[in-house]
Design a protein around this motif. Structure first.
Motif, mmCIF file in Angstrom:
data_model
loop_
_atom_site.group_PDB
_atom_site.id
_atom_site.type_symbol
_atom_site.label_atom_id
_atom_site.label_comp_id
_atom_site.label_asym_id
_atom_site.label_seq_id
_atom_site.Cartn_x
_atom_site.Cartn_y
_atom_site.Cartn_z
ATOM 1 N N VAL A 297 0.831 -1.201 0.000
ATOM 2 C CA VAL A 297 0.000 0.000 0.000
ATOM 3 C C VAL A 297 0.872 1.259 0.000
ATOM 4 N N PHE A 298 0.664 2.086 -1.002
ATOM 5 C CA PHE A 298 1.464 3.298 -1.188
ATOM 6 C C PHE A 298 0.682 4.532 -0.763
ATOM 7 N N GLY A 299 -0.626 4.429 -0.794
ATOM 8 C CA GLY A 299 -1.441 5.569 -0.375
ATOM 9 C C GLY A 299 -2.849 5.147 -0.023
ATOM 10 N N ILE A 309 -7.325 3.335 -2.537
ATOM 11 C CA ILE A 309 -6.096 2.690 -2.091
ATOM 12 C C ILE A 309 -5.159 2.617 -3.300
ATOM 13 N N THR A 310 -3.962 3.190 -3.165
ATOM 14 C CA THR A 310 -2.979 3.061 -4.233
ATOM 15 C C THR A 310 -1.992 1.973 -3.841
ATOM 16 N N VAL A 311 -1.854 0.978 -4.699
ATOM 17 C CA VAL A 311 -0.986 -0.154 -4.392
ATOM 18 C C VAL A 311 0.200 -0.127 -5.349
ATOM 19 N N LYS A 312 1.401 -0.244 -4.773
ATOM 20 C CA LYS A 312 2.596 -0.284 -5.601
ATOM 21 C C LYS A 312 2.920 -1.743 -5.902
ATOM 22 N N LYS A 329 -3.298 -0.082 6.229
ATOM 23 C CA LYS A 329 -2.242 0.874 6.555
ATOM 24 C C LYS A 329 -1.218 0.983 5.434
ATOM 25 N N LEU A 330 -0.500 2.091 5.456
ATOM 26 C CA LEU A 330 0.584 2.297 4.495
ATOM 27 C C LEU A 330 1.595 1.168 4.609
ATOM 28 N N ASN A 331 2.169 0.782 3.472
ATOM 29 C CA ASN A 331 3.207 -0.243 3.390
ATOM 30 C C ASN A 331 2.744 -1.664 3.712
#
Lengths: 360, 336
Positions: A297-299, A309-312, A329-331
């Motif tokens: 999770v990046f954002g 939810i932005t996923v890297k 949560k982030l990361n």
């Protein structure tokens, strides 16, 4: 009111072709939106319909009449620029009657028309007020009224809400939509704001580089875009595109991305290109524990009624529109799963969407 | 960076126009604080008072508990990012970024400057543009450089005045998330002004809502959205806008003058109420339906496509748990 038809319309400015061989039929009583980025030719198209530009070639019909080479004043249409242009020193009534006076209408006619327009727009109770004492919403209605009193065959609007702040724009969108439902006037409306287009239009034509890429109802444009450009221009956040570095065969119904196999709608077309795209909208993706595309999770963006939810992932950032109750949560490591039935494959060479069980 | 506090701050223009009235707020060290309000609410004035660009009439500005109220702008050590990017057009991106560090007040050694710039450029994805002239950049790149020029320094606070508003929607969305990540990584203190509600809810740790020069509520984005203390605040967030209706309309209960319910909490299809559809907006991932219910317009928003036509009778229900009740003055009654 009238049907508007343009046939093989073309406009060049020197070497630059602003509008390329365009064909469109705008039905009687339709709210039609020309949508595209700046420089796509949407305003030029509108100005040719209005008679403010003459076409290089092609024809424009207003009803049955060919008007392509007529002057603007000889075409019975009202052009609304920024809706805010009112005469500040005149009261509401005079602002409304001004265009009619200039055209030499009889006093009694003017009176009837002003009354009708004012009732329709619910501004009849402040006809004698000064413009400066009105709220911005009421001013906007007066400006609309001034176009209305002329009873034109069609309304042409060029980004009329462009300068307003978001909150007010939303309100005016709804007003315009209701007014259109009430009077049913053929309207051609130019904007670069996809949300405005979606909310107002009966049909949208998406333009790019002087060409009309697709003209359809909003939900068709949104759900079944004909090209990758159309898909990416509509929607916020935009559609996710994942690179597929292999061809697509007819009847293909699964696809491998990063060691995970995904079912896709059965394909009815072939692509020999080795750079295609897998397209899916953020609301058609969900987070899962296994079997999905892995990432972190990046954002997490809170939007009140939804979260984005932005996923890297190894193949880029992917946006997922999720329910507000999601706790993440982030990361955090997550996996993404697409809703199989709404995946679109785009041909990397032609930019076109391939036909499939979903994209029939 | 610093904790920034405003205490009883008031500001009048021309001795008669009250721009800010008794502002009290605390921006913790490392916090992303967003000021939200319509134009003219006093957002930018607040920012300018902190920077020292406006002289305040009364009250104080504190950085880490020390008053800077009487300090000149230059000695306050703040970084400002404006709405319109102001880069030096004849300089390269690198020189633009280096400029604040080479200032006579700081005079950092060049090798240190280089490291700082490389870090920031990487973060903002402009590493490959460092040698370009500012005029050779796209709008989005220019604004990245402008933000970068603020971020190369570590001042007491970053003050940002609608830095994304001149960009197109797609770029705004992607820079939004980058900015939030950079802030988290740098643990930066930011005061950010916007009237864009999506920016406010996605970026902020805390939102302060301004109305006519006064702070009317401070809270997390969730608190402001779910638990607003007045009709005014409830209308600042949410798209489509919250329905504000007379209390008698749904017989919810006794003597409530006004209540508010967000469109996503009006459920369509079944339910004990019915009205006629006024308009249907298909926005792609959601559909907004306006219903005429006993002469009032009620907006409902639902996920996906909703098939209906205009002037059709439609049944609906409301999610009673989500009803916000307001008194005659528009203040909340059932605050949680």
């Amino acid at each position: 009111m009238s049907k508007i038809k343009i046939v093989n319309l073309q406009k060049s400015f020197g070497d630059f072709t602003a509008v390329k061989n365009s064909n469109l039929t705008i039905n009687d009583k339709e709210f039609f939106v020309l949508l595209g980025p700046s420089g796509c030719g949407k305003t030029t198209t509108l100005r040719m319909i209005a008679g403010l530009e003459l076409p290089t070639s092609g024809k424009i019909y207003l009803g049955e009449e060919e008007v392509g080479m007529l002057r603007a004043s000889e075409r019975d249409i009202a052009f609304v620029f920024q809706l805010f242009a009112l005469y500040p020193h005149m009261n509401v009534r005079n602002n409304l009657s001004f265009p009619l006076k200039m055209q030499g209408y009889k006093k009694s006619d003017i009176k009837t028309r002003v009354r009708e327009a004012a009732e329709l727009l619910r501004i009849d109770h402040f006809l004698d007020s000064n413009i400066s004492s009105l709220s911005s919403g009421d001013r906007q209605r007066v400006a609309l009224g001034r176009a209305l009193v002329r009873r034109p065959k069609a309304f042409l609007m060029d980004e009329p809400l462009g300068t307003l702040d978001a909150e007010f724009r939303e309100l005016m969108c709804l007003e315009l939509k209701k007014l259109h439902i009430d009077i049913g006037a053929t309207t051609v409306y130019v904007t670069h704001d996809q949300l405005e287009a979606m909310s107002l239009a009966d049909r949208i034509a998406v333009m790019d580089g002087g060409q009309i890429l697709q003209a359809d109802e909003p939900n068709v444009i949104y759900n079944k875009p004909k090209t990758k450009f159309v898909a990416s221009f509509i929607g916020s956040p935009g559609m996710n595109f994942i690179d597929i570095n292999e061809g697509i065969s007819n009847e293909q119904s699964t696809i491998n991305i990063e060691d995970a196999n995904f079912n896709i709608p059965k394909q009815f077309e072939t692509s020999k290109s080795n750079k295609n795209f897998f397209g899916i909208r953020p609301e058609n993706l969900s987070l899962t524990n296994e079997g999905g595309l892995k990432g972190s999770v990046f954002g997490v963006e809170y939007l009140g009624s939804r979260k984005i939810i932005t996923v890297k992932t190894n193949i880029g950032e992917i946006k997922v529109k999720a329910d507000i109750s999601i706790n993440i949560k982030l990361n955090e490591n997550v996996q993404i799963k697409p809703a199989n039935d709404s995946i679109i494959i785009f041909d990397g060479e032609t930019d076109k969407s391939l036909k499939s069980e979903f994209m029939k | 960076m610093a904790k920034v506090e405003l205490k009883n701050l008031s500001k009048t223009y021309d001795k008669k126009i009250l721009a800010l009235e008794d502002i009290n707020l605390t921006i913790e060290d490392g916090q992303f604080f967003v000021l939200l309000g319509p134009s003219g609410a006093g957002k930018t004035t607040t920012l300018r008072c902190i920077a020292g660009l406006e002289k305040i009439d009364s009250g104080s500005v504190l950085f880490d508990n020390e008053s800077v109220t009487e300090d000149q702008p230059a000695s306050r050590d703040v970084s400002f990012v404006f709405q319109q990017f102001s880069l030096y057009p004849h300089y390269t991106v690198y020189e633009n970024l280096a400029f604040p560090l080479r200032s006579p007040m700081r005079k950092l050694p060049e090798d240190e400057i280089k490291i700082k710039i490389e870090n920031i450029a990487k973060m903002l994805k402009i590493s490959n543009k460092l040698k370009n002239k500012a005029t050779e950049l796209s709008g989005g790149e220019m604004q990245r450089v402008a933000i970068g020029r603020a971020l190369v320094r570590k001042p007491n606070i970053y003050l940002m005045d609608e830095p994304l508003s001149s960009l197109d929607a797609k770029l705004r969305e992607s820079l939004r998330i980058e900015l939030k990540n950079i802030q988290t990584n740098l643990n930066a203190t930011i005061l950010y002004v916007t009237h864009d509600q999506a920016e406010a809810t996605t970026l902020a740790d805390k939102i302060g809502v301004l109305k006519e020069g006064k702070i009317v509520q401070i809270g997390t984005p969730e608190e402001i959205y779910e638990n607003p203390n007045s009709i005014y605040v409830s209308q600042r967030l949410g798209s489509p806008k919250i329905n504000v209706l007379p209390g008698s309309l749904f017989n919810i209960n006794d003597n409530i003058p006004t209540f508010g319910i967000r469109p996503e909490n009006i459920l369509l299809g079944v339910g004990k109420y019915s009205g006629k559809t006024i308009s249907i907006e298909n926005l792609g991932s959601e559909t907004v339906v306006a219903i005429n219910f006993e002469g009032h317009e009620v907006l409902s928003s639902i996920q996906g496509i909703y098939k209906s036509s205009i002037n059709e009778t439609i049944n609906f229900d409301i999610n009673l748990n989500k009803v916000l009740k307001f008194d005659k003055k528009g203040n909340r009654i059932n605050e949680r």
